[in-house]
Scaffold this motif. Structure first.
Motif, PDB file in Angstrom:
ATOM      1  N   HIS A 126       0.831  -1.186   0.053  1.00 36.54           N
ATOM      2  CA  HIS A 126       0.031  -0.047   0.047  1.00 36.54           C
ATOM      3  C   HIS A 126       0.750   1.327  -0.023  1.00 36.54           C
ATOM      4  CE1 HIS A 126      -3.678   2.095   0.423  1.00 36.54           C
ATOM      5  NE2 HIS A 126      -3.157   2.676   1.353  1.00 36.54           N
ATOM      6  N   SER A 127       1.691   1.275   0.753  1.00 37.75           N
ATOM      7  CA  SER A 127       2.702   2.600   0.862  1.00 37.75           C
ATOM      8  C   SER A 127       3.443   2.825  -0.559  1.00 37.75           C
ATOM      9  CB  SER A 127       3.744   2.426   1.809  1.00 37.75           C
ATOM     10  OG  SER A 127       4.731   1.354   1.806  1.00 37.75           O
ATOM     11  N   HIS A 128       3.857   1.756  -1.136  1.00 38.47           N
ATOM     12  CA  HIS A 128       4.586   1.933  -2.381  1.00 38.47           C
ATOM     13  C   HIS A 128       3.751   2.226  -3.423  1.00 38.47           C
ATOM     14  CE1 HIS A 128       7.984  -0.037  -0.599  1.00 38.47           C
ATOM     15  NE2 HIS A 128       8.808   0.456  -1.634  1.00 38.47           N
ATOM     16  N   ALA A 129       2.425   1.779  -3.366  1.00 40.19           N
ATOM     17  CA  ALA A 129       1.221   2.285  -4.347  1.00 40.19           C
ATOM     18  C   ALA A 129       1.073   3.489  -4.263  1.00 40.19           C
ATOM     19  CB  ALA A 129      -0.005   1.260  -4.303  1.00 40.19           C
ATOM     20  N   VAL A 130       1.062   4.107  -3.126  1.00 42.13           N
ATOM     21  CA  VAL A 130       1.069   5.441  -2.891  1.00 42.13           C
ATOM     22  C   VAL A 130       1.997   6.503  -3.414  1.00 42.13           C
ATOM     23  CG1 VAL A 130       0.596   7.429  -1.083  1.00 42.13           C
ATOM     24  CG2 VAL A 130      -0.750   5.223  -1.038  1.00 42.13           C
ATOM     25  N   MET A 131       3.035   6.100  -3.264  1.00 37.69           N
ATOM     26  CA  MET A 131       4.177   6.464  -3.700  1.00 37.69           C
ATOM     27  C   MET A 131       4.308   6.719  -5.256  1.00 37.69           C
ATOM     28  SD  MET A 131       7.756   5.713  -1.381  1.00 37.69           S
ATOM     29  CE  MET A 131       7.300   3.850  -1.481  1.00 37.69           C
ATOM     30  N   ALA A 132       3.791   5.313  -5.785  1.00 35.70           N
ATOM     31  CA  ALA A 132       3.663   5.338  -7.374  1.00 35.70           C
ATOM     32  C   ALA A 132       2.602   6.264  -7.741  1.00 35.70           C
ATOM     33  CB  ALA A 132       3.536   4.111  -7.808  1.00 35.70           C
ATOM     34  N   ALA A 133       1.643   6.692  -7.097  1.00 36.83           N
ATOM     35  CA  ALA A 133       0.686   7.351  -7.353  1.00 36.83           C
ATOM     36  C   ALA A 133       1.148   9.059  -7.448  1.00 36.83           C
ATOM     37  CB  ALA A 133      -0.767   7.290  -6.459  1.00 36.83           C
ATOM     38  N   ALA A 134       1.892   9.243  -6.478  1.00 35.25           N
ATOM     39  CA  ALA A 134       2.645  10.551  -6.852  1.00 35.25           C
ATOM     40  C   ALA A 134       3.448  10.745  -7.774  1.00 35.25           C
ATOM     41  CB  ALA A 134       3.493  10.733  -5.441  1.00 35.25           C
ATOM     42  N   GLY A 135       4.122   9.852  -8.357  1.00 30.15           N
ATOM     43  CA  GLY A 135       4.895   9.809  -9.522  1.00 30.15           C
ATOM     44  C   GLY A 135       3.865   9.829 -10.816  1.00 30.15           C
ATOM     45  N   PHE A 149      -3.452   2.514 -21.203  1.00 30.00           N
ATOM     46  CA  PHE A 149      -3.497   3.338 -22.149  1.00 30.00           C
ATOM     47  C   PHE A 149      -4.498   4.581 -21.619  1.00 30.00           C
ATOM     48  CE2 PHE A 149      -6.121   5.442 -25.478  1.00 30.00           C
ATOM     49  CZ  PHE A 149      -5.141   5.929 -26.303  1.00 30.00           C
ATOM     50  N   VAL A 150      -5.416   4.436 -20.823  1.00 30.95           N
ATOM     51  CA  VAL A 150      -6.079   5.498 -20.379  1.00 30.95           C
ATOM     52  C   VAL A 150      -5.327   6.260 -19.366  1.00 30.95           C
ATOM     53  CG1 VAL A 150      -8.023   6.054 -18.727  1.00 30.95           C
ATOM     54  CG2 VAL A 150      -8.562   4.480 -20.829  1.00 30.95           C
ATOM     55  N   LYS A 151      -4.433   5.374 -18.362  1.00 28.84           N
ATOM     56  CA  LYS A 151      -3.769   6.153 -17.629  1.00 28.84           C
ATOM     57  C   LYS A 151      -2.684   7.141 -18.137  1.00 28.84           C
ATOM     58  CE  LYS A 151      -0.085   4.110 -15.595  1.00 28.84           C
ATOM     59  NZ  LYS A 151       1.083   3.906 -14.878  1.00 28.84           N
ATOM     60  N   GLU A 152      -1.976   6.745 -19.065  1.00 23.06           N
ATOM     61  CA  GLU A 152      -1.045   7.497 -19.833  1.00 23.06           C
ATOM     62  C   GLU A 152      -1.791   8.554 -20.642  1.00 23.06           C
ATOM     63  OE1 GLU A 152       2.132   7.460 -19.109  1.00 23.06           O
ATOM     64  OE2 GLU A 152       1.904   6.095 -17.864  1.00 23.06           O
ATOM     65  N   ALA A 153      -2.726   8.389 -21.525  1.00 23.89           N
ATOM     66  CA  ALA A 153      -3.295   9.267 -22.338  1.00 23.89           C
ATOM     67  C   ALA A 153      -4.104  10.251 -21.579  1.00 23.89           C
ATOM     68  CB  ALA A 153      -4.439   8.623 -23.064  1.00 23.89           C
ATOM     69  N   SER A 154      -4.699  10.108 -20.296  1.00 27.12           N
ATOM     70  CA  SER A 154      -5.177  10.897 -19.521  1.00 27.12           C
ATOM     71  C   SER A 154      -4.321  12.305 -19.105  1.00 27.12           C
ATOM     72  CB  SER A 154      -5.886  10.248 -18.146  1.00 27.12           C
ATOM     73  OG  SER A 154      -4.821   9.963 -17.463  1.00 27.12           O
ATOM     74  N   LYS A 155      -2.981  12.026 -19.123  1.00 26.69           N
ATOM     75  CA  LYS A 155      -2.217  13.129 -18.612  1.00 26.69           C
ATOM     76  C   LYS A 155      -2.222  14.187 -19.582  1.00 26.69           C
ATOM     77  CE  LYS A 155       0.919   9.908 -16.294  1.00 26.69           C
ATOM     78  NZ  LYS A 155       2.156   9.685 -16.094  1.00 26.69           N
ATOM     79  N   ILE A 156      -2.707  13.916 -20.816  1.00 24.02           N
ATOM     80  CA  ILE A 156      -2.662  15.060 -21.997  1.00 24.02           C
ATOM     81  C   ILE A 156      -3.841  16.071 -21.500  1.00 24.02           C
ATOM     82  CG2 ILE A 156      -3.229  15.650 -24.065  1.00 24.02           C
ATOM     83  CD1 ILE A 156      -2.119  12.335 -24.932  1.00 24.02           C
ATOM     84  N   ILE A 157      -4.979  15.467 -20.865  1.00 28.13           N
ATOM     85  CA  ILE A 157      -5.890  16.297 -20.287  1.00 28.13           C
ATOM     86  C   ILE A 157      -5.569  17.030 -18.888  1.00 28.13           C
ATOM     87  CG2 ILE A 157      -8.427  16.553 -19.816  1.00 28.13           C
ATOM     88  CD1 ILE A 157      -8.614  13.685 -21.339  1.00 28.13           C
ATOM     89  N   PRO A 158      -5.650  18.301 -18.815  1.00 27.67           N
ATOM     90  CA  PRO A 158      -5.305  18.953 -17.516  1.00 27.67           C
ATOM     91  C   PRO A 158      -6.073  18.622 -16.427  1.00 27.67           C
ATOM     92  CG  PRO A 158      -5.327  20.571 -19.401  1.00 27.67           C
ATOM     93  CD  PRO A 158      -5.750  19.186 -19.924  1.00 27.67           C
ATOM     94  N   PRO A 193      -3.004   8.660 -11.329  1.00 32.44           N
ATOM     95  CA  PRO A 193      -2.590   8.036  -9.979  1.00 32.44           C
ATOM     96  C   PRO A 193      -3.538   6.955  -9.638  1.00 32.44           C
ATOM     97  CG  PRO A 193      -2.357  10.507  -9.836  1.00 32.44           C
ATOM     98  CD  PRO A 193      -3.297  10.075 -11.053  1.00 32.44           C
ATOM     99  N   ALA A 194      -4.806   7.232  -9.551  1.00 31.01           N
ATOM    100  CA  ALA A 194      -5.755   6.385  -9.311  1.00 31.01           C
ATOM    101  C   ALA A 194      -5.722   4.871 -10.138  1.00 31.01           C
ATOM    102  CB  ALA A 194      -7.161   7.019  -9.277  1.00 31.01           C
ATOM    103  N   ILE A 195      -5.531   4.820 -11.312  1.00 26.90           N
ATOM    104  CA  ILE A 195      -5.231   3.743 -11.893  1.00 26.90           C
ATOM    105  C   ILE A 195      -3.948   2.854 -11.598  1.00 26.90           C
ATOM    106  CG2 ILE A 195      -4.827   2.592 -14.096  1.00 26.90           C
ATOM    107  CD1 ILE A 195      -6.741   4.847 -15.392  1.00 26.90           C
ATOM    108  N   SER A 196      -2.964   3.809 -11.317  1.00 27.41           N
ATOM    109  CA  SER A 196      -1.701   3.332 -10.766  1.00 27.41           C
ATOM    110  C   SER A 196      -1.735   2.660  -9.491  1.00 27.41           C
ATOM    111  CB  SER A 196      -0.540   4.446 -10.907  1.00 27.41           C
ATOM    112  OG  SER A 196       0.644   3.945 -10.553  1.00 27.41           O
ATOM    113  N   VAL A 197      -2.413   3.174  -8.606  1.00 28.82           N
ATOM    114  CA  VAL A 197      -2.574   2.476  -7.318  1.00 28.82           C
ATOM    115  C   VAL A 197      -3.320   1.274  -7.418  1.00 28.82           C
ATOM    116  CG1 VAL A 197      -3.949   2.598  -5.020  1.00 28.82           C
ATOM    117  CG2 VAL A 197      -2.491   4.641  -5.744  1.00 28.82           C
ATOM    118  N   ALA A 198      -4.434   1.148  -8.173  1.00 32.25           N
ATOM    119  CA  ALA A 198      -4.922  -0.309  -8.421  1.00 32.25           C
ATOM    120  C   ALA A 198      -4.219  -1.228  -9.126  1.00 32.25           C
ATOM    121  CB  ALA A 198      -6.219   0.087  -9.042  1.00 32.25           C
TER     122      ALA A 198
END
Length: 135
Positions: free
Chosen positions: A14-23, A80-89, A97-102
């Motif tokens: 859980h702690s590592h998933a939260v750190m990845a979410a920050a990244g 794909f959604v995780k990376e593509a969503s970064k284009i939308i401010p 981050p939510a997808i990354s945590v899961a």
């Protein structure tokens, strides 16, 4: 895996998933996979330690890459959604981050189970109890 080991693994994952979410909150496509790889590498090393063993950083990195590749194959649309969503401010900084945590929670438990299955019997919690019982 004993209950104490499961609790340690849960805290590590859980702690590592939260750190990845920050990244993954950075609005640059591709930075999420880099953050996930680094986080999974340190997670693998911590999980091995929690289960009474140790692995080198290169072994942990290989395990992390394999776990991420498996997660991407299993969840290609989410990746794909995780990376593509970064284009939308703003939206991307919430969705990614939510997808990354899961994904990291799932991959982390896969790693923990793999490490538990591969460890020598004398390092398993149930074997320790048997050995102590035989006096």
């Amino acid at each position: 895996m004993t209950d104490a080991e499961k609790n340690k693994c849960h805290a590590i994952i859980h702690s590592h998933a939260v750190m990845a979410a920050a990244g993954n909150a950075l609005p640059l496509p591709g930075t999420g996979l880099a953050a996930d790889t680094i986080t999974m590498t340190t997670m693998a090393m911590a999980l091995a330690s929690a289960l009474g063993g140790s692995i080198t950083e290169s072994v942990a990195r290989n395990m992390a890459i394999n776990a991420i590749v498996a997660a991407v194959k299993k969840n290609a649309v989410k990746t794909f959604v995780k990376e593509a969503s970064k284009i939308i401010p703003f939206v991307g900084q919430i969705v990614s981050p939510a997808i990354s945590v899961a994904m990291l929670e799932s991959a982390g438990w896969s790693l923990a189970n793999q490490l538990d299955a591969e460890r020598p019997p004398h390092l398993c919690g149930t074997e320790d109890i048997k050995l102590l019982g035989n006096g």
